[in-house]
Write a protein that holds these residues in place. Sequence first.
Motif, mmCIF file in Angstrom:
data_model
loop_
_atom_site.group_PDB
_atom_site.id
_atom_site.type_symbol
_atom_site.label_atom_id
_atom_site.label_comp_id
_atom_site.label_asym_id
_atom_site.label_seq_id
_atom_site.Cartn_x
_atom_site.Cartn_y
_atom_site.Cartn_z
ATOM 1 N N MET A 78 0.831 -1.201 0.000
ATOM 2 C CA MET A 78 0.000 0.000 0.000
ATOM 3 C C MET A 78 0.869 1.256 0.000
ATOM 4 O O MET A 78 0.538 2.224 -0.651
ATOM 5 N N THR A 79 1.949 1.222 0.719
ATOM 6 C CA THR A 79 2.812 2.398 0.782
ATOM 7 C C THR A 79 3.453 2.670 -0.578
ATOM 8 O O THR A 79 3.642 3.821 -0.948
ATOM 9 N N ARG A 80 3.787 1.620 -1.299
ATOM 10 C CA ARG A 80 4.414 1.777 -2.617
ATOM 11 C C ARG A 80 3.446 2.482 -3.579
ATOM 12 O O ARG A 80 3.857 3.373 -4.316
ATOM 13 N N LYS A 81 2.191 2.088 -3.551
ATOM 14 C CA LYS A 81 1.201 2.712 -4.416
ATOM 15 C C LYS A 81 1.002 4.176 -4.028
ATOM 16 O O LYS A 81 0.909 5.051 -4.888
ATOM 17 N N ARG A 82 0.962 4.446 -2.748
ATOM 18 C CA ARG A 82 0.803 5.814 -2.262
ATOM 19 C C ARG A 82 2.003 6.666 -2.676
ATOM 20 O O ARG A 82 1.842 7.829 -3.067
ATOM 21 N N ASP A 83 3.206 6.094 -2.595
ATOM 22 C CA ASP A 83 4.406 6.827 -3.020
ATOM 23 C C ASP A 83 4.352 7.169 -4.507
ATOM 24 O O ASP A 83 4.723 8.273 -4.917
ATOM 25 N N ILE A 97 1.650 7.580 -6.309
ATOM 26 C CA ILE A 97 0.622 8.603 -6.500
ATOM 27 C C ILE A 97 1.164 9.973 -6.120
ATOM 28 O O ILE A 97 0.997 10.956 -6.847
ATOM 29 N N TRP A 98 1.838 10.058 -4.974
ATOM 30 C CA TRP A 98 2.397 11.338 -4.534
ATOM 31 C C TRP A 98 3.487 11.823 -5.475
ATOM 32 O O TRP A 98 3.607 13.014 -5.751
ATOM 33 N N THR A 99 4.282 10.907 -5.999
ATOM 34 C CA THR A 99 5.320 11.293 -6.962
ATOM 35 C C THR A 99 4.679 11.875 -8.216
ATOM 36 O O THR A 99 5.138 12.888 -8.741
ATOM 37 N N ALA A 100 3.601 11.259 -8.682
ATOM 38 C CA ALA A 100 2.899 11.770 -9.860
ATOM 39 C C ALA A 100 2.274 13.134 -9.577
ATOM 40 O O ALA A 100 2.348 14.040 -10.409
#
Length: 56
Positions: A1-6, A8-11
């Motif tokens: 979950m953290t990887r997906k959130r990272d 998204i935030w990077t985008a």
Amino acid sequence: MTRKRDKIWTAIIAIKQWFTKLFTSEADALVDDFGNNPPPEIGTQSYSGDIHDKGD
């Protein structure tokens, strides 16, 4: 979950930076009155008539 959130935030951050750069350059182009790149001196041009009316 953290990887997906990272991801998204990077985008989100990348898009925000892109828009900031875009609008900054557009604002500079509107404000700058050819200070460092003046338009060419073309002088006056003679009017030779409407080219679309020829042959009608």
